[in-house]
Every structure is written in C-alpha cells, then in structure tokens.
Design a protein around this motif. Structure first.
Motif, PDB file in Angstrom:
ATOM      1  N   LYS A   1      -7.220  -1.019  19.495  1.00  0.00           N
ATOM      2  CA  LYS A   1      -7.055  -2.494  19.039  1.00  0.00           C
ATOM      3  C   LYS A   1      -6.016  -2.603  18.222  1.00  0.00           C
ATOM      4  N   ILE A   2      -5.406  -1.586  17.676  1.00  0.00           N
ATOM      5  CA  ILE A   2      -4.291  -1.548  16.952  1.00  0.00           C
ATOM      6  C   ILE A   2      -3.484  -0.310  17.262  1.00  0.00           C
ATOM      7  N   ALA A   3      -2.438  -0.563  17.514  1.00  0.00           N
ATOM      8  CA  ALA A   3      -1.293   0.542  17.987  1.00  0.00           C
ATOM      9  C   ALA A   3      -0.137   0.570  17.140  1.00  0.00           C
ATOM     10  N   LEU A   4       0.526   1.733  16.676  1.00  0.00           N
ATOM     11  CA  LEU A   4       1.433   1.809  16.001  1.00  0.00           C
ATOM     12  C   LEU A   4       2.412   2.575  16.996  1.00  0.00           C
ATOM     13  N   VAL A   5       3.496   2.097  17.462  1.00  0.00           N
ATOM     14  CA  VAL A   5       4.231   2.850  18.260  1.00  0.00           C
ATOM     15  C   VAL A   5       5.750   2.750  17.529  1.00  0.00           C
ATOM     16  N   THR A   6       6.107   4.103  17.201  1.00  0.00           N
ATOM     17  CA  THR A   6       7.438   4.189  16.389  1.00  0.00           C
ATOM     18  C   THR A   6       7.758   5.828  16.365  1.00  0.00           C
ATOM     19  N   THR A   7       8.766   6.384  15.787  1.00  0.00           N
ATOM     20  CA  THR A   7       9.268   7.503  15.792  1.00  0.00           C
ATOM     21  C   THR A   7       8.324   8.599  14.904  1.00  0.00           C
ATOM     22  N   SER A   8       8.722   9.689  14.954  1.00  0.00           N
ATOM     23  CA  SER A   8       8.144  10.454  13.884  1.00  0.00           C
ATOM     24  C   SER A   8       8.459  10.450  12.451  1.00  0.00           C
ATOM     25  N   ASP A   9       9.822  10.404  12.264  1.00  0.00           N
ATOM     26  CA  ASP A   9      10.563  10.147  11.283  1.00  0.00           C
ATOM     27  C   ASP A   9      10.112   8.809  10.386  1.00  0.00           C
ATOM     28  N   GLU A  10       9.884   7.682  11.214  1.00  0.00           N
ATOM     29  CA  GLU A  10       9.427   6.312  10.883  1.00  0.00           C
ATOM     30  C   GLU A  10       8.010   6.400  10.130  1.00  0.00           C
ATOM     31  N   LEU A  11       7.147   7.312  10.885  1.00  0.00           N
ATOM     32  CA  LEU A  11       5.803   7.466  10.586  1.00  0.00           C
ATOM     33  C   LEU A  11       5.834   8.111   9.193  1.00  0.00           C
ATOM     34  N   LEU A  12       6.598   9.234   8.886  1.00  0.00           N
ATOM     35  CA  LEU A  12       6.748   9.738   7.726  1.00  0.00           C
ATOM     36  C   LEU A  12       7.231   9.089   6.710  1.00  0.00           C
ATOM     37  N   ASP A  13       8.160   8.226   6.722  1.00  0.00           N
ATOM     38  CA  ASP A  13       8.679   7.522   5.585  1.00  0.00           C
ATOM     39  C   ASP A  13       7.694   6.248   5.373  1.00  0.00           C
ATOM     40  N   LEU A  14       6.955   5.746   6.644  1.00  0.00           N
ATOM     41  CA  LEU A  14       5.843   4.715   6.289  1.00  0.00           C
ATOM     42  C   LEU A  14       4.807   5.305   5.176  1.00  0.00           C
ATOM     43  N   VAL A  15       4.242   6.702   5.569  1.00  0.00           N
ATOM     44  CA  VAL A  15       3.102   6.993   4.847  1.00  0.00           C
ATOM     45  C   VAL A  15       3.747   7.405   3.336  1.00  0.00           C
ATOM     46  N   ALA A  16       4.978   7.933   3.271  1.00  0.00           N
ATOM     47  CA  ALA A  16       5.534   8.527   2.052  1.00  0.00           C
ATOM     48  C   ALA A  16       5.852   7.056   1.147  1.00  0.00           C
ATOM     49  N   GLY A  17       5.833   5.871   1.706  1.00  0.00           N
ATOM     50  CA  GLY A  17       6.165   4.626   1.205  1.00  0.00           C
ATOM     51  C   GLY A  17       7.531   4.274   0.819  1.00  0.00           C
ATOM     52  N   LYS A  18       8.465   4.931   1.703  1.00  0.00           N
ATOM     53  CA  LYS A  18       9.663   4.769   1.613  1.00  0.00           C
ATOM     54  C   LYS A  18       9.922   3.564   2.733  1.00  0.00           C
ATOM     55  N   LEU A  19       9.261   3.345   3.512  1.00  0.00           N
ATOM     56  CA  LEU A  19       9.206   2.025   4.489  1.00  0.00           C
ATOM     57  C   LEU A  19       8.073   1.194   4.542  1.00  0.00           C
ATOM     58  N   GLU A  20       8.483   0.068   4.415  1.00  0.00           N
ATOM     59  CA  GLU A  20       7.428  -1.170   4.208  1.00  0.00           C
ATOM     60  C   GLU A  20       6.857  -1.386   5.582  1.00  0.00           C
ATOM     61  N   LEU A  21       5.661  -1.815   5.545  1.00  0.00           N
ATOM     62  CA  LEU A  21       4.921  -2.144   6.844  1.00  0.00           C
ATOM     63  C   LEU A  21       5.404  -3.405   7.460  1.00  0.00           C
ATOM     64  N   SER A  22       5.948  -4.220   6.489  1.00  0.00           N
ATOM     65  CA  SER A  22       6.436  -5.602   6.857  1.00  0.00           C
ATOM     66  C   SER A  22       7.745  -5.235   7.619  1.00  0.00           C
ATOM     67  N   ARG A  23       8.515  -4.453   7.502  1.00  0.00           N
ATOM     68  CA  ARG A  23       9.737  -3.834   8.488  1.00  0.00           C
ATOM     69  C   ARG A  23       9.187  -3.353   9.745  1.00  0.00           C
ATOM     70  N   MET A  24       8.058  -3.034   9.815  1.00  0.00           N
ATOM     71  CA  MET A  24       7.667  -2.382  11.165  1.00  0.00           C
ATOM     72  C   MET A  24       6.925  -3.198  12.112  1.00  0.00           C
ATOM     73  N   VAL A  25       6.820  -4.653  11.678  1.00  0.00           N
ATOM     74  CA  VAL A  25       5.947  -5.541  12.392  1.00  0.00           C
ATOM     75  C   VAL A  25       6.155  -5.540  13.946  1.00  0.00           C
ATOM     76  N   THR A  26       7.269  -5.176  14.562  1.00  0.00           N
ATOM     77  CA  THR A  26       7.300  -5.046  15.780  1.00  0.00           C
ATOM     78  C   THR A  26       7.116  -3.911  16.420  1.00  0.00           C
ATOM     79  N   ALA A  27       6.944  -2.903  15.597  1.00  0.00           N
ATOM     80  CA  ALA A  27       6.243  -1.602  16.145  1.00  0.00           C
ATOM     81  C   ALA A  27       4.657  -1.614  16.185  1.00  0.00           C
ATOM     82  N   ILE A  28       4.016  -2.605  15.437  1.00  0.00           N
ATOM     83  CA  ILE A  28       2.689  -2.763  15.490  1.00  0.00           C
ATOM     84  C   ILE A  28       2.131  -3.621  16.446  1.00  0.00           C
TER      85      ILE A  28
END
Length: 107
Positions: free
Chosen positions: A66-93
């Motif tokens: 029902k929810i899919a995150l389509v991203t690169t490996s580096d963006e995933l690590l940045d998101l989990v580490a808090g270096k990338l906000e979820l709001s910047r990834m709206v097109t990837a979700i």
C-alpha cells in the motif's frame, strides 16, 4: 552508493527507533504494507507499518504494498539518519495522501 547490507541495517535501525518512539507517541492509526525499492541496487525490502512500528522487514519486493518508497540506497540512508526530510521525498513515495500525512507524524 550504499550497499545492500547498509540499507538492510538502516531499515532495522529505523524499526528500532520507531519501536522506542511508539509508546511515547501513542498509537498511530496506520496499518499498511510497505515496500522499499532501491533503484540503484536493483533490490527491495518489504515489511509492515502497524501501531507506529515497522515490523516483519524482509528482503524482496511486495508489488501489492500500500506504501512504496522508490529511492536510491544513499537517499534511504540519509532519510533514516535524519539528513533528508520526508517532505523532500514526496515524489519517491507512492501512497494515498492520508497515509502520507500519517507517515510524516511517524517519522
């Protein structure tokens, strides 16, 4: 580019952090399957978000998630580490708008 093991570890770290925060945050009304597709590695993980927790993380895709995150490996690590906000990834979700709002509260 991050490795598959680093991405797996990041998802499990995220699950542990959500587990810790779930009790303080209260129950979040979100019960959805989740797929995390890593475009640069040609790999995927899937699990389930329930009660503010990320559970049952395993290798492989869930095409019916029902929810899919389509991203690169580096963006995933940045998101989990808090270096990338979820709001910047709206097109990837890929999720319905109400689920996106709930995800923002979760993360």
């Amino acid at each position: 580019m991050a490795t598959l093991d680093e991405c797996r570890r990041a998802l499990h770290d995220l699950a542990a952090r959500l587990e810790t925060n779930a009790e303080a945050r209260g129950k979040l009304d979100l019960d959805r399957t989740l797929a995390c597709r890593l475009t640069d590695l040609g790999a995927a993980f899937h699990g389930r978000i329930t009660g503010g927790r990320l559970v049952d993380i395993t290798d492989g895709d869930d095409p019916k998630a029902k929810i899919a995150l389509v991203t690169t490996s580096d963006e995933l690590l940045d998101l989990v580490a808090g270096k990338l906000e979820l709001s910047r990834m709206v097109t990837a979700i890929r999720a319905n708008p109400f689920d996106l709002l709930k995800l923002r509260k979760l993360l």
